[in-house]
Design a protein around this motif. Structure first.
Motif, mmCIF file in Angstrom:
data_model
loop_
_atom_site.group_PDB
_atom_site.id
_atom_site.type_symbol
_atom_site.label_atom_id
_atom_site.label_comp_id
_atom_site.label_asym_id
_atom_site.label_seq_id
_atom_site.Cartn_x
_atom_site.Cartn_y
_atom_site.Cartn_z
ATOM 1 N N ARG A 155 -3.632 -7.911 1.896
ATOM 2 C CA ARG A 155 -4.310 -7.391 3.324
ATOM 3 C C ARG A 155 -5.264 -6.178 2.769
ATOM 4 O O ARG A 155 -6.028 -6.024 3.513
ATOM 5 N N ARG A 156 -4.815 -5.604 1.477
ATOM 6 C CA ARG A 156 -5.624 -4.497 1.187
ATOM 7 C C ARG A 156 -6.213 -4.636 -0.475
ATOM 8 O O ARG A 156 -5.280 -5.342 -1.209
ATOM 9 N N LEU A 202 -10.499 2.061 -1.031
ATOM 10 C CA LEU A 202 -9.606 1.112 -0.380
ATOM 11 C C LEU A 202 -10.102 0.076 0.649
ATOM 12 O O LEU A 202 -11.153 0.479 1.691
ATOM 13 N N LEU A 221 0.484 -5.132 2.790
ATOM 14 C CA LEU A 221 0.902 -3.974 3.876
ATOM 15 C C LEU A 221 2.459 -4.023 4.037
ATOM 16 O O LEU A 221 2.823 -2.881 4.355
ATOM 17 N N GLN A 234 0.877 -1.120 -0.009
ATOM 18 C CA GLN A 234 -0.005 0.024 0.052
ATOM 19 C C GLN A 234 0.797 1.210 -0.080
ATOM 20 O O GLN A 234 0.600 2.070 -0.785
ATOM 21 N N ALA A 267 -10.163 -2.999 3.351
ATOM 22 C CA ALA A 267 -9.286 -3.936 4.292
ATOM 23 C C ALA A 267 -10.072 -5.386 4.092
ATOM 24 O O ALA A 267 -11.244 -5.389 4.483
#
Length: 196
Positions: free
Chosen positions: A150-151, A61, A143, A44, A63
């Motif tokens: 993770r994103r 965005l 991340l 990110q 999560a």
């Protein structure tokens, strides 16, 4: 009216070579540029939204959560908020969408996370002869070093420049619901007529 479709949906994954409109193609090219290798995903912090200003309003965005499994909007651009008719920032997917839509969104997000690859998707709706649709690009992100996805950076654009706010598609949906209520009322009256 059995042959008359008043509500239909189509959805398909498209080639990453066919990304449209141009701002989504530029976002994908920028994401590619931020990768350190063909096998690696950008983190990110490797991306700066200032590098893709034409997309900012149409980005979200997300999560990815593990306990329990789910996804939450961390950031939602103003054009998407207007298109959704609400601000989903901080909310989980299943808090925002109907069960069937949430399942489709989770499936698409899960695919991008599991396969560690971007996906480009087109969804079209027809409600009482009015067409609506959107393009969605999902870009997986890490991340930090050695971490899995993770994103997700998600870009969404309507397939028509004329669709800019929720009231446009909500109006068609309200018309459909009103028509369905009238049909239900007529059906109940029809069934009551058998007793007379």
């Amino acid at each position: 009216m059995s042959g008359f479709k008043i509500w239909s949906r189509t959805a398909e994954y498209l080639s990453l070579n066919d990304i449209r409109p141009p701002p989504l193609a530029q976002l994908y090219a920028y994401w590619q540029k931020c990768r350190s290798s063909d096998e690696d995903l950008p983190a990110q912090q490797d991306l700066s939204l200032r590098e893709v200003p034409e997309c900012m309003g149409n980005l979200a965005l997300v999560a990815l959560e593990t306990a329990p499994a789910g996804a939450r909007y961390l950031l939602v651009g103003p054009a998407l908020k207007k298109l959704l008719g609400a601000d989903p920032t901080g909310k989980r997917i299943d808090e925002i969408y109907s069960r069937s839509i949430a399942r489709e969104v989770y499936d698409a997000f899960g695919r991008a996370a599991r396969d560690r690859t971007p996906s480009f998707y087109q969804r079209d709706f027809e409600i009482l002869g009015r067409s609506f649709g959107y393009y969605r690009l999902i870009l997986p992100l890490r991340l930090g070093e050695g971490e899995g996805v993770r994103r997700l950076l998600v870009g969404i654009y309507p397939t028509s420049d004329r669709l800019t706010e929720a009231d446009q598609w909500r109006g068609a949906l309200a018309d459909l619901e009103a028509q369905e209520r009238k049909e239900d009322e007529m059906q109940r009256a029809w069934l009551r007529s058998f007793a007379d």
